[in-house]
Design a protein around this motif. Structure first.
Motif, short mmCIF file in Angstrom:
data_model
loop_
_atom_site.label_atom_id
_atom_site.label_comp_id
_atom_site.label_asym_id
_atom_site.label_seq_id
_atom_site.Cartn_x
_atom_site.Cartn_y
_atom_site.Cartn_z
N THR A 85 10.71 -4.46 5.12
CA THR A 85 9.28 -4.62 4.88
C THR A 85 8.53 -3.30 4.98
N ALA A 86 8.93 -2.46 5.93
CA ALA A 86 8.26 -1.16 6.09
C ALA A 86 8.42 -0.32 4.83
N ALA A 87 9.62 -0.33 4.25
CA ALA A 87 9.86 0.44 3.02
C ALA A 87 9.08 -0.15 1.85
N ALA A 88 9.08 -1.48 1.73
CA ALA A 88 8.37 -2.13 0.63
C ALA A 88 6.88 -1.84 0.69
N ASP A 89 6.30 -1.94 1.89
CA ASP A 89 4.86 -1.68 2.04
C ASP A 89 4.54 -0.21 1.74
N ALA A 90 5.38 0.69 2.23
CA ALA A 90 5.13 2.11 2.00
C ALA A 90 5.24 2.45 0.52
N LEU A 91 6.21 1.87 -0.16
CA LEU A 91 6.40 2.16 -1.58
C LEU A 91 5.27 1.60 -2.43
N LEU A 92 4.74 0.43 -2.04
CA LEU A 92 3.60 -0.13 -2.77
C LEU A 92 2.37 0.76 -2.62
N GLU A 93 2.14 1.24 -1.40
CA GLU A 93 0.98 2.12 -1.20
C GLU A 93 1.18 3.44 -1.95
N LEU A 94 2.41 3.95 -1.93
CA LEU A 94 2.70 5.18 -2.66
C LEU A 94 2.46 4.99 -4.14
N ARG A 95 2.90 3.85 -4.67
CA ARG A 95 2.66 3.56 -6.08
C ARG A 95 1.18 3.51 -6.40
N ASP A 96 0.40 2.83 -5.56
CA ASP A 96 -1.05 2.72 -5.80
C ASP A 96 -1.72 4.09 -5.76
N ARG A 97 -1.32 4.92 -4.81
CA ARG A 97 -1.92 6.25 -4.72
C ARG A 97 -1.49 7.13 -5.89
N ALA A 98 -0.25 6.95 -6.35
CA ALA A 98 0.22 7.70 -7.52
C ALA A 98 -0.55 7.28 -8.77
N LEU A 99 -0.81 5.97 -8.91
CA LEU A 99 -1.61 5.49 -10.03
C LEU A 99 -3.00 6.12 -10.01
N LEU A 100 -3.58 6.19 -8.82
CA LEU A 100 -4.91 6.77 -8.70
C LEU A 100 -4.90 8.26 -8.99
N ASP A 143 -20.61 8.90 -27.55
CA ASP A 143 -19.69 7.81 -27.21
C ASP A 143 -18.53 8.33 -26.36
N MET A 144 -18.05 9.53 -26.65
CA MET A 144 -16.99 10.14 -25.84
C MET A 144 -17.47 10.35 -24.41
N LEU A 145 -18.71 10.85 -24.28
CA LEU A 145 -19.28 11.10 -22.96
C LEU A 145 -19.40 9.80 -22.16
N ILE A 146 -19.85 8.74 -22.82
CA ILE A 146 -19.98 7.44 -22.13
C ILE A 146 -18.63 6.96 -21.64
N ALA A 147 -17.60 7.10 -22.48
CA ALA A 147 -16.25 6.67 -22.09
C ALA A 147 -15.75 7.46 -20.88
N VAL A 148 -16.01 8.76 -20.89
CA VAL A 148 -15.59 9.61 -19.76
C VAL A 148 -16.31 9.20 -18.48
N GLU A 149 -17.61 8.98 -18.56
CA GLU A 149 -18.39 8.65 -17.36
C GLU A 149 -18.06 7.26 -16.81
N LEU A 150 -17.78 6.31 -17.70
CA LEU A 150 -17.36 4.99 -17.23
C LEU A 150 -16.03 5.08 -16.48
N ALA A 151 -15.10 5.86 -17.05
CA ALA A 151 -13.81 6.05 -16.38
C ALA A 151 -13.99 6.77 -15.05
N ARG A 152 -14.88 7.77 -15.02
CA ARG A 152 -15.13 8.52 -13.79
C ARG A 152 -15.66 7.60 -12.69
N SER A 153 -16.55 6.70 -13.05
CA SER A 153 -17.12 5.78 -12.06
C SER A 153 -16.05 4.91 -11.44
N LEU A 154 -15.13 4.44 -12.27
CA LEU A 154 -14.07 3.57 -11.76
C LEU A 154 -13.08 4.34 -10.88
N VAL A 155 -12.73 5.55 -11.29
CA VAL A 155 -11.84 6.39 -10.47
C VAL A 155 -12.48 6.70 -9.12
N GLN A 156 -13.77 7.03 -9.14
CA GLN A 156 -14.47 7.33 -7.89
C GLN A 156 -14.55 6.09 -7.00
#
Length: 205
Positions: A85-100, A143-156
């Protein structure tokens, strides 16, 4: 779906399997390797120069590198970092942080594509005036700027969720990945259309 297998052997472990498309694998000094040990998820630390590790390296389109790895080697007991379980939990968190992390990288790519495009349209002239003066092109860049800013908001938002320990952190990390990939494809395709493909040359990478 981890296929790499490990088993206890001679005071340590025997690791067999393969990993494909390892980002930056050609320059790594160590690898964090997932495997199955007695049917449980496990995580091992493997040195790049370990005997029994075969590394096939290759360049990637972004000027970096990757690797395919083949394992058939013995490891010391302390190479096992976690299991169960410790490995599974750590790997899931690592995956989530890598996605981010990759979402943030993709956001930077989008911003660079937008900045390059705006700069180019201000310099390039057609019919005696700068491309940036044409309203049709201004709309596309807006439109490009709007797409960038929407993505930025979600990443933040995802970064804030991780920093605060919010239960929504994983959901937001996944959402950020989906959003940035879709937005980046749109923004970069628009960029290539607007500046005639200059970003496909090495000096713009």
């Amino acid at each position: 779906r981890v296929q790499t297998r490990a088993e206890a052997a001679a005071g340590g472990y025997r690791l067999r399997g393969s990993k494909r498309y390892v980002v930056a694998g050609a320059v790594a000094t160590h690898y964090l390797v997932t495997g199955r040990l007695d049917g449980e998820p496990a995580c091992f630390l493997v040195a790049a120069d370990a005997e029994g590790l075969t590394r096939e390296t290759y360049p990637t389109h972004d000027g970096r590198c990757g690797a395919n790895l083949e394992f058939d080697l013995s490891l010391a007991a302390d190479a096992l970092l976690a299991r169960g379980t410790a490995a599974a939990d750590a790997l899931l968190e690592l995956r989530d942080r890598a996605l981010l992390a990759t979402s943030a990288e993709t956001l930077g790519l989008m911003q660079a594509a937008l900045d390059t495009t705006v700069d180019y349209t201000r310099q390039r002239e057609q019919f005696g005036q700068a491309l940036s003066s044409f309203q049709a092109l201004q709309h596309r860049m807006a439109d490009m700027l709007i797409a960038v800013e929407l993505a930025r908001s979600l990443v933040q938002a995802a970064c804030t969720a991780f920093d605060s320990g919010s239960p929504d952190a994983r959901r937001l990390a996944l959402a950020a990945k989906v959003k940035t990939v879709a937005a980046a494809r749109r923004v970069t395709q628009e960029a290539i259309q607007l500046h005639g493909g200059i970003a496909t040359t090495v000096e713009y990478i």
